[in-house]
Design an enzyme around this catalytic site. Sequence first.
Site: not given
Ligand code: UT7
Length: 322
Positions: A112, A249, A279
């Site tokens: 990225c 980005h 992204n």
């Molecule tokens: O360009 C390269 C760099 N990449 C990035 O910058 C990405 C950086 N990360 C992010 O943007 C965020 O971390 C995400 C959008 C990927 C995830 O958001 P988050 O607020 O950090 O959520 P999390 O990973 O802590 O997950 C929270 C909950 C989990 O469930 P439990 O374990 O709390 O029951 C996940 O399983 O959300 C769940 N989850 C989803 N639920 C519905 C993860 N993906 C999804 C989804 N739909 N698509």
Amino acid sequence: MRSVVTGVGGFLPAHVVSNDDIAQLVETSDEWIVERTGIRSRRRADEGQATSDLAVAAALEALTNAGRSPADVDLIIMATTTPDLTFPATAAIVQRKLGAPPGIAFDIQAVCSGFVYAMAVADNFMVRGLSRCALVIGAETMSRLLDWTDRGTCVLFGDGAGAVVLEPRAGQGTTADRGILGFSLRADGAKQDLLYVDGGPSTTGTVGKLRMQGNQVFRHAVVNISEAVLAAAETAGVTMPEVDWFIPHQANQRILEGVAKRLGIDGERVISTVAEHANTSAASIPLALATAMADGRIKPGQLLLLEAMGGGLTWGAVVLRL
Ligand code: UT7
């Protein structure tokens, strides 16, 4: 000598994939995706539409806007993590498809952060007199690297391309000069496990799928990016209040707002395309730039701040006057 952006172009494949479309494949919802990321839709390249095809379309638009033709191009730097083939470099394929004359053409792999890295490399070629007309392109078909059963990643990425034409112009050595004024690049390979693809020619012999510990990447993003931005600004000799447009980005609306807040840049100066593009990895910055130039927000002469973070981990920032 300064490396001046004389033309910008962008290209998005026609096929729109909505959050509801993805909710048919994995357990997710439009509400969750919008709230956690700001993403509403993304584009997907059709079968048979390669990264080089997206790149060529963006490059032709950038050349037209610069008043140049492929015959003028002597350097092509392609930032991509989704090359057409393992080799040759997609830059060489783009050169062939454009009908550009033999010159320098190679790819940069910084995921990225690839466009930021590519701009810094191109700047070094240009200020050393090695190029009169360069294409710097970010182009990706991220849809091909996604595990469509992993809701933690498949909702986040899209396909697209953006390109700029760089040409050398004599400057005065002040921040009023047009062109690249400063940059900073970073990598921390110890954090590979946070974001990587689990395949490659010399390990599995396969292309592999994207794997990410999203919340861990998120944790590093705001602090890392802000530090690199301030380092680039210091090299350039500019301060945050002078920046006309912040073009981050486009990974996640929450990250770009967090970085802007930490840097004291108000929301009105932030270009965000994450809602419609998602992204697009190395393509996201030049695509956002192309979008905001086409709609008249960004104008020649303005001071721009670009930043990115991605797999590696890699991150960095570029300060330039358009
Ligand atoms: O360009 C390269 C760099 N990449 C990035 O910058 C990405 C950086 N990360 C992010 O943007 C965020 O971390 C995400 C959008 C990927 C995830 O958001 P988050 O607020 O950090 O959520 P999390 O990973 O802590 O997950 C929270 C909950 C989990 O469930 P439990 O374990 O709390 O029951 C996940 O399983 O959300 C769940 N989850 C989803 N639920 C519905 C993860 N993906 C999804 C989804 N739909 N698509």
